[in-house]
Design a protein around this motif. Structure first.
Motif, PDB file in Angstrom:
ATOM      1  N   VAL A 273      44.436  19.955  65.765  1.00 35.02           N
ATOM      2  CA  VAL A 273      43.386  19.537  64.824  1.00 35.02           C
ATOM      3  C   VAL A 273      42.186  19.011  65.610  1.00 35.02           C
ATOM      4  O   VAL A 273      41.026  19.363  65.325  1.00 35.02           O
ATOM      5  CB  VAL A 273      43.912  18.461  63.856  1.00 35.02           C
ATOM      6  N   TRP A 274      42.440  18.179  66.607  1.00 30.95           N
ATOM      7  CA  TRP A 274      41.369  17.604  67.411  1.00 30.95           C
ATOM      8  C   TRP A 274      40.644  18.698  68.201  1.00 30.95           C
ATOM      9  O   TRP A 274      39.414  18.675  68.338  1.00 30.95           O
ATOM     10  CB  TRP A 274      41.946  16.546  68.352  1.00 30.95           C
ATOM     11  N   GLN A 281      32.643  26.786  68.318  1.00 27.82           N
ATOM     12  CA  GLN A 281      32.698  27.902  67.380  1.00 27.82           C
ATOM     13  C   GLN A 281      33.021  27.413  65.967  1.00 27.82           C
ATOM     14  O   GLN A 281      32.546  27.991  64.977  1.00 27.82           O
ATOM     15  CB  GLN A 281      33.711  28.961  67.821  1.00 27.82           C
ATOM     16  N   THR A 282      33.796  26.329  65.862  1.00 21.24           N
ATOM     17  CA  THR A 282      34.123  25.776  64.552  1.00 21.24           C
ATOM     18  C   THR A 282      32.853  25.369  63.818  1.00 21.24           C
ATOM     19  O   THR A 282      32.653  25.704  62.646  1.00 21.24           O
ATOM     20  CB  THR A 282      35.045  24.548  64.700  1.00 21.24           C
ATOM     21  N   LYS A 406      44.173  27.162  63.666  1.00 20.57           N
ATOM     22  CA  LYS A 406      43.635  28.190  62.790  1.00 20.57           C
ATOM     23  C   LYS A 406      43.540  27.687  61.353  1.00 20.57           C
ATOM     24  O   LYS A 406      42.527  27.871  60.666  1.00 20.57           O
ATOM     25  CB  LYS A 406      44.514  29.440  62.848  1.00 20.57           C
ATOM     26  N   SER A 407      44.595  27.020  60.868  1.00 17.84           N
ATOM     27  CA  SER A 407      44.573  26.518  59.495  1.00 17.84           C
ATOM     28  C   SER A 407      43.542  25.397  59.342  1.00 17.84           C
ATOM     29  O   SER A 407      42.915  25.257  58.288  1.00 17.84           O
ATOM     30  CB  SER A 407      45.960  26.014  59.082  1.00 17.84           C
ATOM     31  N   THR A 408      43.326  24.609  60.407  1.00 21.94           N
ATOM     32  CA  THR A 408      42.327  23.539  60.362  1.00 21.94           C
ATOM     33  C   THR A 408      40.911  24.105  60.303  1.00 21.94           C
ATOM     34  O   THR A 408      40.080  23.651  59.500  1.00 21.94           O
ATOM     35  CB  THR A 408      42.462  22.620  61.578  1.00 21.94           C
ATOM     36  N   VAL A 409      40.627  25.092  61.141  1.00 25.99           N
ATOM     37  CA  VAL A 409      39.305  25.719  61.119  1.00 25.99           C
ATOM     38  C   VAL A 409      39.058  26.382  59.767  1.00 25.99           C
ATOM     39  O   VAL A 409      37.963  26.282  59.203  1.00 25.99           O
ATOM     40  CB  VAL A 409      39.172  26.745  62.263  1.00 25.99           C
ATOM     41  N   LYS A 491      49.856  28.185  71.803  1.00 26.28           N
ATOM     42  CA  LYS A 491      48.684  27.596  72.440  1.00 26.28           C
ATOM     43  C   LYS A 491      47.426  27.978  71.674  1.00 26.28           C
ATOM     44  O   LYS A 491      47.401  28.942  70.919  1.00 26.28           O
ATOM     45  CB  LYS A 491      48.566  28.086  73.890  1.00 26.28           C
ATOM     46  N   THR A 492      46.357  27.213  71.923  1.00 27.49           N
ATOM     47  CA  THR A 492      45.076  27.526  71.298  1.00 27.49           C
ATOM     48  C   THR A 492      44.291  28.492  72.187  1.00 27.49           C
ATOM     49  O   THR A 492      44.658  28.748  73.338  1.00 27.49           O
ATOM     50  CB  THR A 492      44.234  26.263  71.074  1.00 27.49           C
TER      51      THR A 492
END
Length: 503
Positions: A273-274, A281-282, A406-409, A491-492
């Motif tokens: 989330v952080w 990009q967000t 992904k769900s946070t963005v 991983k992100t």
């Protein structure tokens, strides 16, 4: 070969526990990778997925947009008079829908990770259909406000959930076309929604008003479709009903190179989330979404009134909404198709759609009131920007790795979507009805700013890809075991050295 490898085996069977879903026990994933994932088998699996998933999601999205249009259409059937709406009260009944959408975006981003995705979305569809039917019972402004708020709650999970499903089942290069394919339902709704409302308006009954009948019929269809989704919409590649056990493993194997984390353990990771909040990009996506939806909030809520102001009768105004959907459909097919087959063109296609909409809004603003055909053409072109929604969702599913990130963005982007749709209608001043020049100019400004933030996003992706090439070298071809390791690590995109952003 072991039938049930241990969790320490990166290519073993237990790795197929996507989102904690039981795995076909007679399939060895390592064997499938080596033997069964031939190009012919991949094409067969892709064809099956297209025929099964796209119609399921596309029809649902068609119902969603028809339900959104219902409020605007109901004004032509006397809703504002029957409920005694005055001043800007109609503007707020439109905006409060997005307050509900906003309120549920963050809880939804948590629940889609914790709950079986297909079941969660199907229950949301059923509830939203029931809430739409409740609109028919409204007798005052406050009652309508409550119904609109909870309708927004019901619909908030659908588009982000469908984007996650698309990311689970399709490769990054396949996603623009598939996002567009189920989003075609939105354009079809614009085409046939007016015809459906026109037909309902012709029904003569003394027991309910036409606007009440509109909500009852559309709500009943939507609620019934929730049952269809409950039984057929999959939670993950391991539970899709159209594939046999080996094909399910191949469906998962196909998407390993995405590195976007469809292999999830059901845990919500606050560190991701952080990472989402810190990611440039967000914010480019969030600000773009906020700006363009200043236009969306107005066009969706006031299109029937604007068309009626062009000189058409109330019922004919419903029919004249069809060209808006046709224009969206044409640009959706053109731009999404181009983005699918031409590398690094997604963001350019999004800029093109926004630019066309700016031109359309300028036609509405500047053409004489008597130029009926020209202003209607402008409104059709003004709606083209909506074709960007599947492309923007494909940006998230392709360029954001890590299931929680992904769900946070997605949630942040849909919060911006809500804010834009709440603010946008407030520029459509009742005193300026039906031409709404202030609203049209605000829509043009939002679309222009949207183009600016897309340019910023393109610049960031280009800079970041070049920075990674300098730091790590060009991405090398990984083995399937290494691809699987990246996918299983959840991983992100910032943590995977071989990850490069698609433009």
């Amino acid at each position: 070969m072991e039938t049930h490898p241990s969790r320490d085996d990166p290519v073993g069977l237990d790795i197929l526990k996507v989102r904690s879903t039981p795995v076909p026990k007679d399939v060895d994933f390592g064997e499938v990778l080596e033997t069964y994932a031939t190009p012919e088998m991949e094409r067969k699996v892709l064809w099956k997925l297209d025929l099964f998933l796209i119609p399921l999601m596309g029809f649902c999205y068609m119902l969603q947009y028809m339900d959104k249009l219902a409020l605007s259409q109901s004004t032509l059937f006397g809703l504002t008079e029957d409920l005694g709406l005055k001043g800007t009260e109609y503007n707020w009944t439109s905006a409060v829908f997005y307050f509900g959408y906003f309120a549920w975006s963050w809880p939804s981003s948590y629940l889609v990770v914790r709950l079986p995705l297909g079941k969660y979305l199907s229950i949301a569809v059923f509830l939203w259909g029931g809430i739409l039917m409740c609109h028919a019972a409204c007798t005052s402004f406050s009652g309508l406000m409550a119904a609109r708020f909870f309708l927004g709650v019901g619909e908030a999970s659908i588009a982000p959930g469908f984007a996650l499903i698309t990311g689970m089942f399709y490769k990054r290069e396949e996603q623009p076309a598939r996002q567009a394919a189920w989003f075609v339902g939105n354009s079809i709704a614009s085409v046939i929604g007016g015809v459906v409302a026109y037909g309902i308006g012709l029904i003569t009954t003394t027991s309910v008003n036409s606007w009440q009948l509109l909500f009852l019929i559309l709500g009943a269809i939507t609620a019934a479709y929730g049952f269809v989704l409950f039984f057929f919409l999959p939670d993950s590649p391991a539970t899709v009903k159209c594939l046999n056990k080996n094909e399910k493993a191949i469906a998962l194997q196909r998407t390993l190179k995405n590195k976007t984390g469809v292999m999830d353990t059901g845990k919500f990771r606050w560190d991701q989330v952080w990472m989402a909040v810190k990611d440039p990009q967000t914010w480019c996506l969030v600000l773009y979404t906020l700006c363009v939806n200043l236009c969306n909030g107005g066009i969706t809520s006031f299109s029937s009134i604007i068309i009626n102001g062009f000189g058409f009768s109330s019922l004919k105004s419903l029919i004249m909404q069809m060209p808006l959907g046709a224009a969206q459909l044409v640009f959706l097919l053109l731009t999404s198709g181009f983005a699918t087959y031409v590398k690094s063109s997604r963001l350019f296609m999004m800029m093109l759609n926004c630019a066309v909409s700016v031109i359309g809004m300028a036609l509405i603003w500047k053409l004489d009131a008597g130029n009926q055909a020209g202003r209607l053409t402008g409104l059709c072109l003004g709606a083209v920007f909506a074709a960007n929604i599947p492309l923007s969702l494909s940006i998230i599913s392709s360029n954001v790795a890590g299931f929680t990130k992904k769900s946070t963005v997605s949630a942040m982007m849909f919060v911006a979507y809500c804010v834009g749709n709440i603010v946008g209608p407030q520029f459509f001043l009742p005193s300026q009805k039906p031409s709404y020049p202030t609203g049209i100019k605000a829509s043009m400004s939002g679309l222009t700013l949207g183009i600016f933030f897309l340019i910023c996003l393109y610049g960031y992706y280009t800079w970041e890809n070049r920075r990674r090439d300098r730091l790590y070298g060009s991405p090398r071809q990984l083995t399937e075991a290494e691809e699987l390791q990246d996918e299983f690590s959840n991983k992100t995109d910032h943590e995977i050295e071989s990850f490069r952003y698609v433009l």
